[in-house]
Design an enzyme around this catalytic site. Structure first.
Site, PDB file in Angstrom:
ATOM      1  N   PRO A   1       0.828  -1.214   0.000  1.00  0.00           N
ATOM      2  CA  PRO A   1       0.000   0.000   0.000  1.00  0.00           C
ATOM      3  C   PRO A   1       0.853   1.251   0.000  1.00  0.00           C
ATOM      4  O   PRO A   1       1.868   1.325   0.696  1.00  0.00           O
ATOM      5  CB  PRO A   1      -0.792  -0.142   1.309  1.00  0.00           C
ATOM      6  CG  PRO A   1      -0.873  -1.611   1.530  1.00  0.00           C
ATOM      7  CD  PRO A   1       0.423  -2.170   1.026  1.00  0.00           C
ATOM      8  N   CYS A   2       0.432   2.232  -0.792  1.00  0.00           N
ATOM      9  CA  CYS A   2       1.315   3.364  -1.089  1.00  0.00           C
ATOM     10  C   CYS A   2       1.067   4.595  -0.233  1.00  0.00           C
ATOM     11  O   CYS A   2       1.765   5.591  -0.380  1.00  0.00           O
ATOM     12  CB  CYS A   2       1.175   3.752  -2.566  1.00  0.00           C
ATOM     13  SG  CYS A   2      -0.492   4.313  -3.002  1.00  0.00           S
ATOM     14  N   GLN A   3       0.069   4.549   0.676  1.00  0.00           N
ATOM     15  CA  GLN A   3      -0.270   5.770   1.412  1.00  0.00           C
ATOM     16  C   GLN A   3       0.916   6.347   2.188  1.00  0.00           C
ATOM     17  O   GLN A   3       1.059   7.561   2.317  1.00  0.00           O
ATOM     18  CB  GLN A   3      -1.428   5.491   2.381  1.00  0.00           C
ATOM     19  CG  GLN A   3      -2.765   5.255   1.707  1.00  0.00           C
ATOM     20  CD  GLN A   3      -2.981   3.796   1.337  1.00  0.00           C
ATOM     21  OE1 GLN A   3      -2.042   3.010   1.281  1.00  0.00           O
ATOM     22  NE2 GLN A   3      -4.221   3.444   1.075  1.00  0.00           N
TER      23      GLN A   3
ATOM     24  N   TYR B   1       3.896   6.459   1.324  1.00  0.00           N
ATOM     25  CA  TYR B   1       4.873   7.073   0.426  1.00  0.00           C
ATOM     26  C   TYR B   1       4.273   8.188  -0.419  1.00  0.00           C
ATOM     27  O   TYR B   1       5.003   8.923  -1.082  1.00  0.00           O
ATOM     28  CB  TYR B   1       5.459   6.023  -0.527  1.00  0.00           C
ATOM     29  CG  TYR B   1       5.966   4.772   0.142  1.00  0.00           C
ATOM     30  CD1 TYR B   1       6.853   4.827   1.209  1.00  0.00           C
ATOM     31  CD2 TYR B   1       5.554   3.517  -0.297  1.00  0.00           C
ATOM     32  CE1 TYR B   1       7.312   3.670   1.822  1.00  0.00           C
ATOM     33  CE2 TYR B   1       6.016   2.357   0.300  1.00  0.00           C
ATOM     34  CZ  TYR B   1       6.889   2.442   1.357  1.00  0.00           C
ATOM     35  OH  TYR B   1       7.347   1.294   1.960  1.00  0.00           O
TER      36      TYR B   1
END
Length: 418
Positions: free
Chosen positions: A118-120, A122
């Site tokens: 999950p990219c949140q 970054y």
């Protein structure tokens, strides 16, 4: 060739690889709605290959329930979806399921691992909204679990996808640590920031794609020369019937029959069931703003700023920053990036037809992300938008998969000859 899809989401990456002919041994995902979507897609592929595809069509047309659909699919197929968080506590249980599945596979090893945590933690938006700048967010280190899978299964290749912010998170220390860990695991790596529009996707979406390969291979990051260029939004939505805010078409044969099909990856010529063309209901104030935004663009070719709205339509006190709160998807261009926030509201994705006066539908968002029209997103409209916004565009994944497939096939031929 066998694949594991980690942090699979709705399966954008695995959809592209599957279209290229790869076998998905397991999708690992913790979100319940995304897992339901993955199971339904497993059902789609099983029924299509076993001459029972009418059952899937019946499901889309609301003639049978999801439970009735799943009853027609062997549990071993649905169990390709491992609904679990990836953590130290769950690693053994996840890998034991994968190991059991490999025993019944003609090829009993994993060739490629794909996925992206999950990219949140970054993302620039996520960092800006967090008072601690995501410094203590445990999602910063989910890549370590990804590397554990590399060490256990030793695939020939892996694909790691994430937002550009991963390159600079915590002053670049996280990405440097990731690179060192991958090298210690026995892989050479290279990465580039790629844009989905260069893969035929009707969307301007930049993501970091890191490719790793075993040291024994003579491989380098490929150059992608994709033809044709993506179609614009007018062409992409061309065969979809108009809707007003709050209206929907879900499971009916309702395409515009004479309209030209713009992208055969998204809608093959023979596909005729329109599902999830579902729009939001909007309050009167939002609809007035949407109309002003589209009218301004049509007349002046510029985006209307928030502080230019009539006072009675302004509800936020901040009138000096975040002035692009409302944005339309332009007819004559490709879309800007579709993100998971679309599940909360559609203000950034206003439909360009002033007569429809709404935000884009679930199916329109899916098309922008290059999901096929036969792809069904499970559970609520909100859950569907979230899954779409978080996904890797399948068409982009497909072209990456073709490159790896070609290389591995050539390598296998050489090894057989030698």
């Amino acid at each position: 060739m066998n694949i594991i899809d980690l942090f699979a989401g709705a399966g954008g990456l695995s959809e592209g690889f599957r279209k290229a002919g790869f076998n998905i041994v397991a999708h690992v995902e913790m979100d319940k709605s995304a897992c339901n979507t993955l199971r339904t897609r497993e059902a789609y592929y099983y029924l299509k290959s076993s001459n029972k595809f009418k059952l899937y069509l019946d499901y889309l047309e609301k003639k049978i329930s999801r439970e009735q659909l799943y009853e027609q699919v062997p549990s071993r197929v649905l169990n390709n979806v491992i609904e679990s968080e990836i953590s130290n506590k769950t690693f053994s249980s996840i890998t034991s399921i994968i190991d059991e599945r490999l025993k019944s596979s003609p090829n009993n090893h994993i060739d490629i691992i794909i996925g992206g945590p999950p990219c949140q933690a970054y993302s620039y938006v996520g960092i800006s909204r967090d008072p601690n700048r995501m410094k203590d967010d445990p999602r910063n280190y989910l890549y370590r679990h990804y590397i554990r899978f590399l060490k256990k299964y030793k695939p020939k290749f892996f694909i790691f996808e994430n937002v550009k912010g991963i390159l600079t998170a915590k002053n670049g220390t996280i990405f440097k640590s990731l690179q060192k860990s991958v090298l210690r695991a026995g892989y050479k790596i290279d990465y580039k920031v790629l844009n989905s529009k260069d893969f035929g996707v009707s969307q301007n979406r930049e993501r970091v794609i890191l490719i790793g390969w075993k040291n024994i291979y003579q491989f380098k990051f490929p150059e992608f020369n994709i033809v044709p260029e993506p179609v614009n939004i007018k062409q992409l939505f061309n065969d979809l019937p108009p809707l007003n805010a709050g209206e929907s078409i879900d499971g009916l044969k309702k395409y515009r029959k004479r309209a030209k099909i713009a992208n055969s990856f998204i809608r093959p010529q023979e596909w005729n069931i329109l599902s999830q063309h579902i729009t939001r209901s909007n309050n009167e104030k939002d609809l007035l703003i949407y109309k002003l935004v589209v009218d301004t663009w049509n007349k002046e070719k510029r985006l209307l700023k928030y502080n230019e709205l009539p006072n009675e339509l302004q509800s936020h006190k901040n009138k000096e920053s975040f002035l692009d709160r409302f944005k339309l998807v332009r007819l004559e261009d490709i879309s800007h990036t579709v993100v998971a926030h679309i599940s909360k509201d559609g203000h950034y994705y206003i439909h360009p037809d002033v007569n429809q006066n709404r935000s884009i539908s679930v199916r329109e968002a899916a098309r922008i992300q290059s999901f096929p029209d036969d792809f069904y997103f499970e559970d609520s409209r909100t859950a569907a938008f979230k899954q779409i916004g978080n996904a890797v565009p399948p068409l982009m994944a497909y072209h990456i998969a073709l490159i790896l497939q070609e290389y591995l096939n050539q390598t296998n031929k050489k090894s057989i000859i030698s």
